[in-house]
Design an enzyme around this catalytic site. Structure first.
Site, PDB file in Angstrom:
ATOM      1  N   TRP A  89      -5.445  -4.565   3.375  1.00 44.34           N
ATOM      2  CA  TRP A  89      -5.075  -4.189   4.743  1.00 44.34           C
ATOM      3  C   TRP A  89      -6.260  -3.474   5.401  1.00 44.34           C
ATOM      4  O   TRP A  89      -6.887  -2.601   4.774  1.00 44.34           O
ATOM      5  CB  TRP A  89      -3.851  -3.268   4.688  1.00 44.34           C
ATOM      6  CG  TRP A  89      -3.351  -2.778   6.006  1.00 44.34           C
ATOM      7  CD1 TRP A  89      -3.178  -3.506   7.149  1.00 44.34           C
ATOM      8  CD2 TRP A  89      -2.926  -1.438   6.310  1.00 44.34           C
ATOM      9  NE1 TRP A  89      -2.676  -2.703   8.137  1.00 44.34           N
ATOM     10  CE2 TRP A  89      -2.512  -1.437   7.659  1.00 44.34           C
ATOM     11  CE3 TRP A  89      -2.854  -0.255   5.580  1.00 44.34           C
ATOM     12  CZ2 TRP A  89      -2.034  -0.290   8.289  1.00 44.34           C
ATOM     13  CZ3 TRP A  89      -2.373   0.880   6.191  1.00 44.34           C
ATOM     14  CH2 TRP A  89      -1.970   0.858   7.539  1.00 44.34           C
ATOM     15  N   ASP A 104       1.359   0.235  -2.484  1.00 43.92           N
ATOM     16  CA  ASP A 104       1.708   0.117  -1.070  1.00 43.92           C
ATOM     17  C   ASP A 104       2.833  -0.915  -0.960  1.00 43.92           C
ATOM     18  O   ASP A 104       2.643  -2.088  -1.290  1.00 43.92           O
ATOM     19  CB  ASP A 104       0.474  -0.329  -0.268  1.00 43.92           C
ATOM     20  CG  ASP A 104       0.722  -0.267   1.235  1.00 43.92           C
ATOM     21  OD1 ASP A 104       1.879  -0.061   1.638  1.00 43.92           O
ATOM     22  OD2 ASP A 104      -0.247  -0.437   2.009  1.00 43.92           O
ATOM     23  N   LYS A 152       9.075  -2.529   8.982  1.00 45.76           N
ATOM     24  CA  LYS A 152       9.337  -3.967   9.051  1.00 45.76           C
ATOM     25  C   LYS A 152      10.775  -4.281   8.685  1.00 45.76           C
ATOM     26  O   LYS A 152      11.474  -4.953   9.430  1.00 45.76           O
ATOM     27  CB  LYS A 152       8.399  -4.736   8.120  1.00 45.76           C
ATOM     28  CG  LYS A 152       7.009  -4.167   7.986  1.00 45.76           C
ATOM     29  CD  LYS A 152       6.133  -4.427   9.186  1.00 45.76           C
ATOM     30  CE  LYS A 152       4.874  -3.597   9.046  1.00 45.76           C
ATOM     31  NZ  LYS A 152       3.761  -3.967   9.819  1.00 45.76           N
TER      32      LYS A 152
HETATM   33  C1  LMR Z   1      -0.335  -4.851  10.146  1.00 47.49           C
HETATM   34  O1  LMR Z   1      -0.992  -4.993   9.118  1.00 47.49           O
HETATM   35  O2  LMR Z   1      -0.455  -5.600  11.134  1.00 47.49           O
HETATM   36  C2  LMR Z   1       0.683  -3.766  10.228  1.00 47.49           C
HETATM   37  O3  LMR Z   1       0.763  -3.103   9.011  1.00 47.49           O
HETATM   38  C3  LMR Z   1       0.516  -2.866  11.383  1.00 47.49           C
HETATM   39  C4  LMR Z   1      -0.655  -1.945  11.266  1.00 47.49           C
HETATM   40  O4  LMR Z   1      -0.458  -0.728  11.407  1.00 47.49           O
HETATM   41  O5  LMR Z   1      -1.780  -2.399  11.042  1.00 47.49           O
END
Ligand code: LMR
Length: 396
Positions: A130, A211, A246
């Protein structure tokens, strides 16, 4: 002093939403940020959530401060959803939970806790991960190391590469794992791989930081928790960051949790006292509303049943869009194999599109996806799938 400050770069994900809002193109499509859209392209509040809110409103309640880790009822509901009622972690009471502002808040509190108790230890993050993970860990003073995770050519998990890298991790280092619906790749470990990873983590004395932002969006609420449940059966100490953005659609309520698992109840309580210190020095105590909703839904069999059905509906729609996306590309004559998108799980598809192709989609078609090629499949609808696929065909 401020005149010398340069503009910071836009956020890789949330910055896209800002750019999308400013785009005057009436046919624009936003597949950037991970927000679930229904078949009409909207994100209405879940019915289970609205019913819970009505009850909370009617009860009146209070707006006084919550305890530093939030309400104990929330913590209990979170742990039951995470582990199931009969898991040894629940039976032996060796976990404590803090209600945090979103999953991001949980990751930051976990990082502050690690820094406070163990110093600036490295966190091993998967490649890719992420876009915000590195910023959170570094902001807390932790350093980063990466382990291979996704094989971009084979479009699957590089499990051997992952294990080989983690064999080099030193005792006391932290390893970040995605519980399910890996963001951005949609490629997860299977139960045997979880067992193998757990045994390596135990043998090398690593601290897993999990996570878990998409419970219910992969294969089911319990199925998606299988990996973290296995991990906590064999490893004594685990930090789990959960999010209700989510699966409850509570994005703007900022509702998440950090669950600390230790070898015994006593050790968990002692370690958790430092989680509380980290929270107090950060945001003092959590915002209540999202937590009250989650607790109300999970503690009422009727509301929980309704919510489970809503999660199933969201999951099925996403998986349906995966199939539609792949089939539409094929119908348009694309010979490149995109069938891997059907196997990926969760909100996202790691499309394999290059940064140049992503830029072309945005500049020529007002289609917004993350620079890594990550597409929010949950934003695809029967209406936008054709223009989306036509644009992809054009830039391939
Ligand atoms: C994403 O990856 O799009 C979501 O988890 C929102 C974010 O805060 O980045």
């Amino acid at each position: 002093m401020f005149e010398q400050i340069e503009m910071a770069p836009a956020d890789a994900i949330l910055g896209l939403t800002d750019a999308f809002k400013k785009d005057p193109n009436p046919n624009k499509i936003n597949l950037g940020v991970g927000i679930y859209k229904d078949g009409d392209g909207g994100t209405p509040t879940l019915e289970s959530v609205r019913k819970a809110e009505k009850r909370i409103f009617e009860l009146g309640g209070t707006k006084t401060y919550l305890p530093i880790p939030g309400s104990p009822a929330f913590g209990e509901a979170v742990r039951t959803l995470l582990f199931g009622e009969t898991h040894p972690v629940i039976q032996s009471r060796r976990a404590c939970t803090a209600h945090t502002p979103g999953g991001t808040g949980a990751l930051r509190v976990a990082s502050d806790f690690i820094r406070r108790c163990f110093g600036p230890v490295p966190v091993w993050v998967c490649n890719p991960t992420w876009a915000n993970h590195a910023a959170i860990f570094e902001a807390a003073g932790l350093s980063l190391k990466t382990y291979p995770y996704y094989n971009a050519e084979a479009k699957n998990l590089d499990f051997t590469g992952m294990l080989n890298a983690l064999e080099r991790a030193e005792t006391g280092e932290v390893i970040l794992l995605h519980a399910c619906c890996h963001n951005p790749s949609g490629v997860d470990l299977n139960p045997d791989q979880w067992r193998e990873a757990a045994s390596l983590i135990k043998r090398r004395g690593l601290l897993p930081l999990v996570d878990f932002a998409y419970q219910g969006f992969g294969d089911g609420l319990d199925e998606d928790a299988a990996g973290v449940r296995l991990l906590c059966e064999s490893v004594d100490e685990v930090l789990v960051c959960t999010s209700y953005s989510k699966n409850f659609g509570l994005y703007r309520e900022r509702c998440g949790a950090l669950t600390l698992v230790a070898a015994s109840e006593d050790r968990a309580e002692r370690a958790f006292s430092h989680v509380e210190k980290a929270i107090r020095a950060n945001y003092s105590n959590p915002p209540a509303h999202g937590g009250e909703i989650v607790t109300t839904v999970l503690n009422d069999p009727e509301l929980q049943g309704l919510w489970r059905n809503e999660v199933t509906e969201m999951r099925n729609r996403i998986n349906g869009m995966r199939v539609l996306l792949v089939d539409t590309l094929k119908d348009l004559g694309v010979t490149q194999d995109f069938s891997f998108i059907k196997q990926q799980r969760g909100m996202f598809s790691f499309s394999g599109l290059s940064r140049e192709q992503v830029a072309a989609l945005r500049d020529q078609y007002a289609i917004y996806i993350v620079g890594s090629g990550r597409i929010n499949v949950a934003g695809i609808t029967e209406t936008n799938v054709l223009p989306l696929c036509r644009a992809i065909v054009d830039i391939l």
